[in-house]
Design an enzyme around this catalytic site. Structure first.
Site, PDB file in Angstrom:
ATOM      1  CE  LYS A  17       4.429 -18.314  -0.301  1.00  0.00           C
ATOM      2  NZ  LYS A  17       3.000 -18.982  -0.402  1.00  0.00           N
ATOM      3  CG  ASP A 154       3.870 -16.551   3.760  1.00  0.00           C
ATOM      4  OD1 ASP A 154       3.915 -17.032   4.631  1.00  0.00           O
ATOM      5  OD2 ASP A 154       3.215 -16.520   2.807  1.00  0.00           O
TER       6      ASP A 154
HETATM    7  P1  ATP Z   1       1.080 -14.740  -0.195  1.00  0.00           P
HETATM    8  O1  ATP Z   1       1.474 -15.749  -1.152  1.00  0.00           O
HETATM    9  O2  ATP Z   1       2.085 -14.085   0.771  1.00  0.00           O
HETATM   10  O3  ATP Z   1      -0.279 -14.792   0.077  1.00  0.00           O
HETATM   11  P2  ATP Z   1       0.448 -13.361  -2.860  1.00  0.00           P
HETATM   12  O4  ATP Z   1       1.204 -13.816  -3.870  1.00  0.00           O
HETATM   13  O5  ATP Z   1      -1.108 -13.895  -2.634  1.00  0.00           O
HETATM   14  O6  ATP Z   1       1.052 -13.686  -1.283  1.00  0.00           O
HETATM   15  P3  ATP Z   1       0.960 -10.719  -3.125  1.00  0.00           P
HETATM   16  O7  ATP Z   1       1.299 -10.657  -4.565  1.00  0.00           O
HETATM   17  O8  ATP Z   1       2.179 -10.802  -2.173  1.00  0.00           O
HETATM   18  O9  ATP Z   1       0.174 -11.682  -2.842  1.00  0.00           O
HETATM   19  O10 ATP Z   1       0.138  -9.207  -2.843  1.00  0.00           O
HETATM   20  C1  ATP Z   1      -1.295  -9.308  -2.570  1.00  0.00           C
HETATM   21  C2  ATP Z   1      -1.479  -7.880  -2.594  1.00  0.00           C
HETATM   22  O11 ATP Z   1      -0.643  -6.980  -2.010  1.00  0.00           O
HETATM   23  C3  ATP Z   1      -1.533  -7.211  -3.886  1.00  0.00           C
HETATM   24  O12 ATP Z   1      -2.883  -7.382  -4.595  1.00  0.00           O
HETATM   25  C4  ATP Z   1      -1.222  -5.641  -3.797  1.00  0.00           C
HETATM   26  O13 ATP Z   1      -2.126  -4.951  -3.704  1.00  0.00           O
HETATM   27  C5  ATP Z   1      -0.587  -5.747  -2.387  1.00  0.00           C
HETATM   28  N1  ATP Z   1       0.930  -5.550  -2.212  1.00  0.00           N
HETATM   29  C6  ATP Z   1       1.607  -4.832  -1.444  1.00  0.00           C
HETATM   30  N2  ATP Z   1       3.021  -4.969  -1.474  1.00  0.00           N
HETATM   31  C7  ATP Z   1       3.231  -5.602  -2.573  1.00  0.00           C
HETATM   32  C8  ATP Z   1       4.212  -5.993  -3.687  1.00  0.00           C
HETATM   33  N3  ATP Z   1       5.641  -5.717  -3.132  1.00  0.00           N
HETATM   34  N4  ATP Z   1       4.174  -6.652  -4.421  1.00  0.00           N
HETATM   35  C9  ATP Z   1       2.983  -7.169  -4.812  1.00  0.00           C
HETATM   36  N5  ATP Z   1       1.895  -6.731  -4.230  1.00  0.00           N
HETATM   37  C10 ATP Z   1       1.819  -6.088  -3.239  1.00  0.00           C
END
Ligand code: ATP
Length: 302
Positions: A17, A154
């Site tokens: 997203k 989210d």
């Molecule tokens: P958001 O936009 O919801 O804040 P984000 O893109 O900043 O998400 P994610 O990539 O979803 O962050 O995840 C952040 C951390 O969560 C990663 O560094 C990882 O250690 C942990 N994590 C747990 N499950 C997952 C997953 N399925 N995919 C990626 N990271 C994950």
């Protein structure tokens, strides 16, 4: 979210997203923040393959998209144990529904992590919806939404069934929204990410007095001019203070002929709005030639 069933397994495509508007309204007593955000799902997907197993275990295998592809998702190592939202979602649904069998789950990551693109949340939503089908549980969307709320803010957006929505509260109150037209993007992610809690810790809620209603009205008007003037992300300043690479991307995008640009979520991904896929492709080539490590073109999911 797209489902591709086969005889032995179920494949689910989990979209990323982007946040077109993100206002941090206030810090709450429980430590979370109330938000007003407009999120749109884009056609960059993680792939999850669910296979039933007779033993009760949930096992997760994670593979990163082709390491030699310079546009593979830049990401810290993804956990395969209970810290992974996929495993947490699977265990929660299994316990909630009293399921005795298990599942083997393969997760192919294409969405960069720690990027504000909702990769982990989308994977968790895909797991709740996917295992509901694989295990033939027949749980309603409302029931899955309740479980989603226990796992993270989210996840409800990705379960909601609408590719664009206004999300309020911690992000879990999802109001679907119809976009009058598809949007084209170029999305870039620098070599390092940011942790969502760290960025929220450094933000000052209530700084902007912009109203999401005004943004939504602009979104419904023909042309993109008014909408791009109202783009907002209250998390961008704290993210830039925490990570120079976000500021660097903002400065790069400011010199490019895009219609509008800003950071997504808590960063570090950054997107530009383009007039067409061709326009996005030209901007992407330029960013790649400047050495930006991960650049993709994308459009809103239908
Ligand atoms: P958001 O936009 O919801 O804040 P984000 O893109 O900043 O998400 P994610 O990539 O979803 O962050 O995840 C952040 C951390 O969560 C990663 O560094 C990882 O250690 C942990 N994590 C747990 N499950 C997952 C997953 N399925 N995919 C990626 N990271 C994950």
């Amino acid at each position: 979210m797209l489902f591709q069933p086969s005889i032995r397994s179920l494949t689910v495509l989990a979209p990323a997203k982007l946040n077109l508007f993100l206002r941090v309204v206030r810090r709450r007593v429980d430590g979370f923040h109330d938000l007003e955000t407009v999120m749109t799902a884009i056609n960059i997907f993680d792939t999850l393959v669910f296979e039933p197993v007779e033993s009760p275990e949930i096992t997760l295998r994670v593979s990163m998209c082709a390491p030699r592809n310079r546009n593979s998702a830049p990401t810290d190592p993804i956990p395969t144990g209970p810290e992974n939202l996929v495993v947490r979602a699977a265990l929660l649904l299994k316990e909630h529904a009293g399921v005795t069998q298990g599942a083997q789950i393969t997760l192919i990551k294409r969405i960069p992590s720690a990027a504000g693109m909702g990769g982990g949340s989308s994977d968790a939503a895909a797991t709740l919806a996917g295992l509901n089908r694989l295990w033939k549980l027949g749980r309603s969307r409302d029931e899955l939404l309740e479980l989603a709320g226990r796992l993270g803010s989210d996840i409800g957006f990705f379960l909601g069934g609408s590719s664009t929505a206004v999300c309020r509260g911690r992000g879990e109150l999802v109001e679907p929204l119809q976009l009058p037209m598809g949007l084209h993007f170029v999305v870039a992610r620098p070599s390092s990410g940011l942790s969502t809690p760290a960025v929220f810790k450094h933000c000052q809620p209530g700084q902007s007095d912009r109203d999401v209603g005004e943004f939504l009205a602009a979104l419904q008007r023909p042309g993109l001019g008014q909408m791009v003037r109202l783009l907002l992300n209250d998390l961008q300043s704290p993210a830039e203070r925490l990570n120079d690479q976000v500021r660097d991307l903002r400065e790069r995008f400011a010199k490019l002929p895009v219609i509008g640009h800003q950071m997504s979520g808590s960063g570090t991904s950054y997107f530009g709005i383009c007039s067409s896929a061709r326009h996005a492709g030209a901007i992407a080539s330029r960013l790649r030639s400047e050495g930006v490590p991960w650049v993709q073109i994308a459009r809103t999911c239908v």
